[in-house]
Every structure is written in structure tokens, then in C-alpha cells.
Design a protein around this motif. Structure first.
Motif, short mmCIF file in Angstrom:
data_model
loop_
_atom_site.label_atom_id
_atom_site.label_comp_id
_atom_site.label_asym_id
_atom_site.label_seq_id
_atom_site.Cartn_x
_atom_site.Cartn_y
_atom_site.Cartn_z
N GLU A 99 -6.49 11.19 -12.73
CA GLU A 99 -6.41 12.64 -11.70
C GLU A 99 -7.63 12.16 -10.75
OE1 GLU A 99 -7.59 15.96 -14.23
OE2 GLU A 99 -9.72 15.52 -14.19
N LEU A 100 -7.57 13.13 -9.81
CA LEU A 100 -8.52 12.96 -8.55
C LEU A 100 -9.74 13.62 -9.10
CD1 LEU A 100 -6.08 13.93 -5.55
CD2 LEU A 100 -7.36 11.55 -5.87
N ASP A 108 7.91 14.65 5.95
CA ASP A 108 8.55 15.39 4.84
C ASP A 108 9.23 14.50 3.81
OD1 ASP A 108 7.49 17.59 5.98
OD2 ASP A 108 9.17 18.27 6.75
N LYS A 109 9.54 13.27 4.53
CA LYS A 109 10.23 12.20 3.42
C LYS A 109 9.31 11.74 2.23
CE LYS A 109 12.31 7.67 3.75
NZ LYS A 109 12.76 6.70 4.59
N TYR A 110 8.04 11.71 2.62
CA TYR A 110 7.01 11.18 1.69
C TYR A 110 6.00 12.30 1.05
CZ TYR A 110 8.78 6.79 3.68
OH TYR A 110 9.56 5.65 3.86
N PHE A 111 5.74 13.49 1.55
CA PHE A 111 4.81 14.17 1.30
C PHE A 111 5.17 15.88 1.32
CE2 PHE A 111 2.57 10.58 3.06
CZ PHE A 111 2.09 10.11 2.15
N HIS A 171 0.82 -1.15 -0.01
CA HIS A 171 -0.09 0.03 0.03
C HIS A 171 0.78 1.22 0.05
CE1 HIS A 171 -3.64 2.11 0.59
NE2 HIS A 171 -3.02 2.75 1.67
N PRO A 172 1.82 1.55 -1.04
CA PRO A 172 2.78 2.68 -1.34
C PRO A 172 1.94 3.98 -1.18
CG PRO A 172 2.36 1.66 -3.33
CD PRO A 172 1.67 0.67 -2.45
N PRO A 173 2.25 4.97 -0.70
CA PRO A 173 3.78 4.99 -0.06
C PRO A 173 3.53 4.78 1.33
CG PRO A 173 2.65 7.14 -0.08
CD PRO A 173 1.71 6.26 -0.50
N PHE A 174 2.74 4.04 1.82
CA PHE A 174 2.45 3.96 3.45
C PHE A 174 3.12 2.61 3.68
CE2 PHE A 174 -0.74 6.89 2.42
CZ PHE A 174 -0.59 8.12 3.55
N ASN A 175 2.95 1.66 3.10
CA ASN A 175 3.74 0.38 3.17
C ASN A 175 3.90 -0.30 2.04
OD1 ASN A 175 1.37 -1.92 3.11
ND2 ASN A 175 0.80 -0.01 4.81
N TYR A 218 -4.18 9.97 -0.30
CA TYR A 218 -2.70 9.96 -0.26
C TYR A 218 -2.04 8.91 -0.98
CZ TYR A 218 -3.63 13.57 3.25
OH TYR A 218 -4.10 14.77 3.61
N SER A 219 -2.54 7.73 -1.26
CA SER A 219 -2.10 6.87 -2.13
C SER A 219 -2.24 6.96 -3.54
CB SER A 219 -2.83 5.40 -1.60
OG SER A 219 -2.56 5.06 -0.25
N SER A 220 -3.46 7.53 -3.78
CA SER A 220 -3.62 7.96 -5.04
C SER A 220 -2.66 8.85 -5.55
CB SER A 220 -4.96 8.30 -5.51
OG SER A 220 -6.07 7.36 -5.14
N TYR A 221 -2.30 9.77 -4.78
CA TYR A 221 -1.46 10.97 -5.20
C TYR A 221 -0.11 10.47 -5.44
CZ TYR A 221 2.05 14.52 -3.78
OH TYR A 221 3.36 15.33 -4.13
#
Length: 250
Positions: A198-199, A242-245, A35-39, A183-186
Motif C-alpha cells: 500500500e501507499l 480514462d483508458k488508464y486511470f 514504466h507501466p502504465p505510462f510506457n 500513479y505507477s505504484s497504483y
């Protein structure tokens, strides 16, 4: 044995037992791993992402070694309650149904549910735009529940085992639109596969609180909450964010 020494031995044994009660060789963190970018799982088989980094930071604060154990999303809570994990940190939405099965910590981020579709699609996220379309979500998620309750009477609704399968279905035309965590779709739209998508419309659900799950009445929940407050206060959380978003997801 003199009373003094007997009392001393008793105190030592009590302290030893108390220490043993809190001594854990290793905590097991349950995570989906897809489930990127979360895992997500990288080429070497290591689970990486926002959830993994937050989990590692919490374990460091608690001064305990942790390992990540993965499972299909739908199996996470049953596996936790079957003692296969010590806690879950896998972008779990706090829902009333889940609160009957597990205890949740304070939220560690807040999400939104929003539709994603091809830029040329007229899908807007309103019920009138669902007519005649096939919509998808990952099974077992808040998005899947939302579609079942709000779109199943006017659209064909499909569910997929993983987020990756959901996005593949979107790009291959199996579905016209997907409902997923914003945020996953982003993150996906930044990949080559996500170009041209796009969203759509506004989020159908805002304020989706995401928290860590423990077994019911497990004191580990309190320790995790204290550690979460610590990493927020000392700036560790912001560094991971900040590393991911490029924006705060709290």
C-alpha cells in the motif's frame, strides 16, 4: 529569362525550401518502455501505455509519422542530445538540472512521489520511520534524488535500473520500502505481485510536473505545445486518461 518568370521561379523555390524545412519523414519518440502504465513493452515487443498513446495523438495532430525508440531511462537525455531521438515522452519530471540540458513543453500530467511498502510495515514517509530501513528508487529519477537528499543519513538507500527491478526488490525483501511515482505504484498494486502492499503516509512531493523534452532551442517544442493544447481541447486527452486511470492526472 523575363523578370516575371525569374520572380515566379524564385517564389516557387522559396516555397519548396520552406516546405522542405518542415517536411520530416518520421519523428522519433524516445521512451523507456518499462514504466507501466505510462510506457511498457507488450509480449509482441510493441511499446504501449499512456505516454505512447499521448505521443501518437500529438503526432496525429502535427500530421507527421512517428516511431518509438527505447533506451534505459538514464540514457534518454544524452541520446536526445546526440540526435538519436527528436523528442522524449517518457514521464520525465521537470527539474532545474534537466532544464539546463533540454527544453520542456507544457506539462502533460502532474505526478506525486509517495512511499509504498507492505501493509504491515510501519514506514510512514517521515524521517523517523526511515531509521534502520533499506529504501529504494529507480536510478536517475526524482525519487532517487529525494532519497539521496532526505533519507541517506538515516537509512540504507539503493537504486535500481528499472521500476520493475524496484518492485521485485520490494517483494523479495531486498528493500523495506520504495519511493516511486504514485500513479505507477497504483498500477502495480493492482497486479498479483502488488497485493498486500500500500501507499504509505502522504506524498513527499506533490505537483511533480511531467513534460515532453526537446533539444534546446528546437522549434519542435512549439509544435508539440500547440498539439497538446489541441488534444486537450478536443477531448482526445481525456479519452486516453480514462483508458488508464479512473481519475484525472492533469
Amino acid at each position: 529569362m523575363p523578370r516575371f518568370f525569374s520572380s515566379l521561379v524564385g517564389c516557387v523555390l522559396a516555397l519548396t525550401c520552406l516546405s522542405s524545412a518542415y517536411a520530416v519523414d518520421k519523428l522519433r519518440m524516445g521512451m523507456e518502455g518499462s514504466h507501466p502504465p505510462f510506457n511498457d513493452t507488450d509480449a509482441s515487443g510493441q511499446v504501449v501505455g499512456f505516454d505512447a498513446d499521448i505521443g501518437a495523438a500529438l503526432c496525429a495532430k502535427m500530421k507527421v509519422e512517428c516511431e518509438i525508440v527505447t533506451a534505459d531511462f538514464e540514457n534518454l537525455i544524452p541520446a536526445l542530445n546526440n540526435n538519436q531521438y527528436d523528442f522524449l515522452i517518457s514521464s520525465l519530471s521537470v527539474t532545474e538540472d534537466r532544464k539546463q540540458q533540454v527544453d520542456f513543453t507544457d506539462p502533460y500530467y502532474t505526478n506525486k512521489l509517495q512511499f509504498i511498502a507492505a501493509a504491515s510495515s510501519d514506514l510512514s514517509g517521515t524521517p523517523s520511520s526511515f531509521m534502520g530501513k533499506t529504501l529504494g528508487a529507480q536510478q536517475g529519477t526524482l525519487a532517487a534524488s529525494w532519497l539521496a537528499e532526505n533519507a541517506a543519513d538515516v537509512a540504507i538507500v539503493q537504486s535500481f535500473s528499472t521500476q520493475e527491478e524496484l518492485y521485485v526488490a520490494l517483494t523479495t525483501g531486498q528493500i523495506d520500502g520504495a519511493l516511486a511515482d504514485k500513479y505507477s505504484s497504483y498500477e502495480w498494486m493492482r497486479t498479483d505481485a502488488g497485493k498486500g502492499y500500500e501507499l504509505k503516509g502522504e506524498p513527499v512531493k506533490d505537483g511533480d510536473q511531467i513534460a515532453i523534452a526537446t533539444r534546446l532551442n528546437d522549434p519542435l517544442r512549439t509544435r508539440l505545445n500547440l498539439a497538446l493544447k489541441d488534444i486537450i481541447q478536443d477531448g482526445t486527452y481525456k479519452k486516453i486518461n480514462d483508458k488508464y486511470f479512473p481519475f484525472s492526472i492533469r
